[in-house]
Design a protein around this motif. Structure first.
Motif, mmCIF file in Angstrom:
data_model
loop_
_atom_site.group_PDB
_atom_site.id
_atom_site.type_symbol
_atom_site.label_atom_id
_atom_site.label_comp_id
_atom_site.label_asym_id
_atom_site.label_seq_id
_atom_site.Cartn_x
_atom_site.Cartn_y
_atom_site.Cartn_z
ATOM 1 N N ARG A 1 1.419 -5.163 9.257
ATOM 2 C CA ARG A 1 1.272 -6.162 10.171
ATOM 3 C C ARG A 1 2.031 -5.691 11.447
ATOM 4 O O ARG A 1 1.718 -5.899 12.528
ATOM 5 N N ALA A 2 3.053 -5.257 11.175
ATOM 6 C CA ALA A 2 4.074 -4.155 12.379
ATOM 7 C C ALA A 2 3.078 -3.398 12.984
ATOM 8 O O ALA A 2 3.235 -3.149 14.115
ATOM 9 N N ILE A 3 2.347 -2.660 12.257
ATOM 10 C CA ILE A 3 1.409 -1.542 12.902
ATOM 11 C C ILE A 3 0.596 -2.376 13.947
ATOM 12 O O ILE A 3 0.275 -1.867 15.086
ATOM 13 N N GLU A 4 -0.017 -3.401 13.415
ATOM 14 C CA GLU A 4 -1.205 -4.088 14.088
ATOM 15 C C GLU A 4 -0.474 -4.818 15.451
ATOM 16 O O GLU A 4 -1.352 -4.959 16.254
ATOM 17 N N GLU A 5 0.743 -4.996 15.357
ATOM 18 C CA GLU A 5 1.563 -5.719 16.570
ATOM 19 C C GLU A 5 1.917 -4.756 17.499
ATOM 20 O O GLU A 5 2.618 -5.102 18.433
ATOM 21 N N SER A 6 1.780 -3.305 17.095
ATOM 22 C CA SER A 6 2.052 -2.329 17.755
ATOM 23 C C SER A 6 1.179 -1.441 18.827
ATOM 24 O O SER A 6 -0.028 -1.732 18.321
ATOM 25 N N PRO A 7 1.614 -0.424 19.498
ATOM 26 C CA PRO A 7 0.119 0.010 20.141
ATOM 27 C C PRO A 7 -0.541 1.253 19.285
ATOM 28 O O PRO A 7 -1.153 1.758 19.604
ATOM 29 N N LEU A 8 0.057 1.448 18.046
ATOM 30 C CA LEU A 8 -0.625 2.333 17.027
ATOM 31 C C LEU A 8 -2.195 1.796 16.617
ATOM 32 O O LEU A 8 -2.321 0.442 16.886
ATOM 33 N N PRO A 9 -2.941 2.476 16.306
ATOM 34 C CA PRO A 9 -4.267 2.110 16.039
ATOM 35 C C PRO A 9 -4.230 1.218 14.855
ATOM 36 O O PRO A 9 -3.270 1.749 14.044
ATOM 37 N N ASP A 10 -5.062 0.077 14.639
ATOM 38 C CA ASP A 10 -4.958 -0.814 13.645
ATOM 39 C C ASP A 10 -5.471 0.057 12.403
ATOM 40 O O ASP A 10 -5.172 -0.363 11.306
ATOM 41 N N VAL A 11 -6.339 1.067 12.229
ATOM 42 C CA VAL A 11 -6.776 1.686 11.233
ATOM 43 C C VAL A 11 -5.668 2.329 10.551
ATOM 44 O O VAL A 11 -5.761 2.131 9.236
ATOM 45 N N TYR A 12 -4.333 2.473 11.157
ATOM 46 C CA TYR A 12 -3.380 2.985 10.222
ATOM 47 C C TYR A 12 -2.685 1.904 9.281
ATOM 48 O O TYR A 12 -2.296 2.289 8.063
ATOM 49 N N ALA A 13 -2.999 0.573 9.818
ATOM 50 C CA ALA A 13 -2.525 -0.644 8.861
ATOM 51 C C ALA A 13 -3.559 -0.703 7.660
ATOM 52 O O ALA A 13 -3.107 -0.704 6.516
ATOM 53 N N PHE A 14 -4.989 -0.459 7.716
ATOM 54 C CA PHE A 14 -5.916 -0.602 6.840
ATOM 55 C C PHE A 14 -5.549 0.521 6.155
ATOM 56 O O PHE A 14 -5.858 0.204 4.776
ATOM 57 N N MET A 15 -5.292 1.806 6.410
ATOM 58 C CA MET A 15 -5.083 2.916 5.393
ATOM 59 C C MET A 15 -3.990 2.408 4.541
ATOM 60 O O MET A 15 -3.886 2.933 3.576
ATOM 61 N N LEU A 16 -2.806 1.934 5.067
ATOM 62 C CA LEU A 16 -1.828 1.356 4.109
ATOM 63 C C LEU A 16 -2.022 0.351 3.177
ATOM 64 O O LEU A 16 -1.932 0.605 1.857
ATOM 65 N N ARG A 17 -3.059 -0.395 3.479
ATOM 66 C CA ARG A 17 -3.408 -1.378 2.754
ATOM 67 C C ARG A 17 -4.316 -0.799 1.420
ATOM 68 O O ARG A 17 -4.239 -1.238 0.176
ATOM 69 N N LYS A 18 -5.251 -0.014 1.714
ATOM 70 C CA LYS A 18 -6.131 0.572 1.108
ATOM 71 C C LYS A 18 -5.775 1.706 0.333
ATOM 72 O O LYS A 18 -6.545 2.198 -0.560
ATOM 73 N N ALA A 19 -4.822 2.531 1.026
ATOM 74 C CA ALA A 19 -4.215 3.823 0.297
ATOM 75 C C ALA A 19 -5.321 4.905 0.453
ATOM 76 O O ALA A 19 -5.722 5.263 -0.720
ATOM 77 N N TYR A 20 -5.711 5.271 1.623
ATOM 78 C CA TYR A 20 -6.926 6.231 1.665
ATOM 79 C C TYR A 20 -6.533 7.273 2.895
ATOM 80 O O TYR A 20 -5.643 6.653 3.773
#
Length: 244
Positions: free
Chosen positions: A225-244
């Motif tokens: 969620r911290a990534i999604e609330e930042s300028p970073l791409p949301d896909v980085y948050a998805f990668m964390l959750r799904k571990a790919y």
């Protein structure tokens, strides 16, 4: 001697915190880091500061090198945000990291040589995957004059045992430590490796050394969620959750 190997933290300080707590709970004699302290997440400075505080010998990963290059070039595009937030003092630290760490352990029957790299002995961008052609893999050991090769970069943990083609009945050990902050093996928990070498360790046996992979849970959803609330791409948050 029990050695903990961490790698590919990628600015994920909550993951590093929990991993270091796990290491402290075990009978570990030494800790080494294979690099990629930065990139993909929001806490590169906290990660670097903690690694320095703990005096953990660390290699330069490809993302660490990229951060230094971006700061030197003065890039300010949004795609470089994860590297732009690295502080000047931390950049200075990253710019001085080595490419390899070499260790030697004298056992009762031979000197065991260990080479630690981020990607491969030739490049911090080269992937040494578990399914690499056996001849090509053993050639790396022969070329590097090492018995145990420990790497990161792919974020995929494994321990592969290969027979030395020049000495039948003697074995090489290839180890990937996985990733603390951005696993890619579909298990989002932090991963690190523990390598045990004893006086009686014998590389003429396939089980001559012991390698364990430790998984450590942390608050993945909070980090995502911290990534999604930042300028970073949301896909980085998805990668964390799904571990790919």
């Amino acid at each position: 001697m029990r050695i903990a190997i961490i790698s590919d933290i990628h600015a994920n300080f909550p993951a590093l915190e929990q991993t270091l707590k796990s290491i402290e709970e075990q009978n570990i004699d030494a800790v080494y880091c294979l690099g990629d302290l930065v990139g993909y997440n929001l806490c590169p400075n906290a990660v670097i500061n903690e690694i320095r505080k703990k005096h953990i010998p660390t290699l330069a990963g490809n993302h660490d090198v990229k951060a230094v290059e971006i700061h030197n070039d003065g890039s300010n595009d949004i795609e470089s945000y994860a590297y732009q937030i690295v502080g000047k003092e931390q950049i200075k630290y990253l710019s001085a990291l080595p490419a390899h760490i070499k260790l030697e352990y004298q056992t009762s029957n031979k000197l065991i040589k260990i080479l630690m790299v981020h990607g491969s002995p030739y490049s911090n961008r080269e992937y040494l995957l578990e399914d690499k052609n056996e001849k090509d893999f053993t050639n790396i050991f022969l070329d590097s004059n090492t018995d145990i090769l420990i790497c990161g970069h792919s974020h995929l943990p494994y321990h592969r045992i290969l027979e030395n083609p020049n000495k039948k009945g003697s074995y090489f050990h290839a180890i990937n430590a996985g990733s603390v902050g951005k696993p890619k093996d579909r298990n989002p928990d932090c991963c690190y490796a523990v390598v045990t070498i004893e006086k009686t360790s014998n590389l003429s046996k396939k089980d001559g050394i012991k390698v364990e992979f430790v998984r450590v849970p942390y608050d993945i959803e909070k980090a995502a969620r911290a990534i999604e609330e930042s300028p970073l791409p949301d896909v980085y948050a998805f990668m964390l959750r799904k571990a790919y």
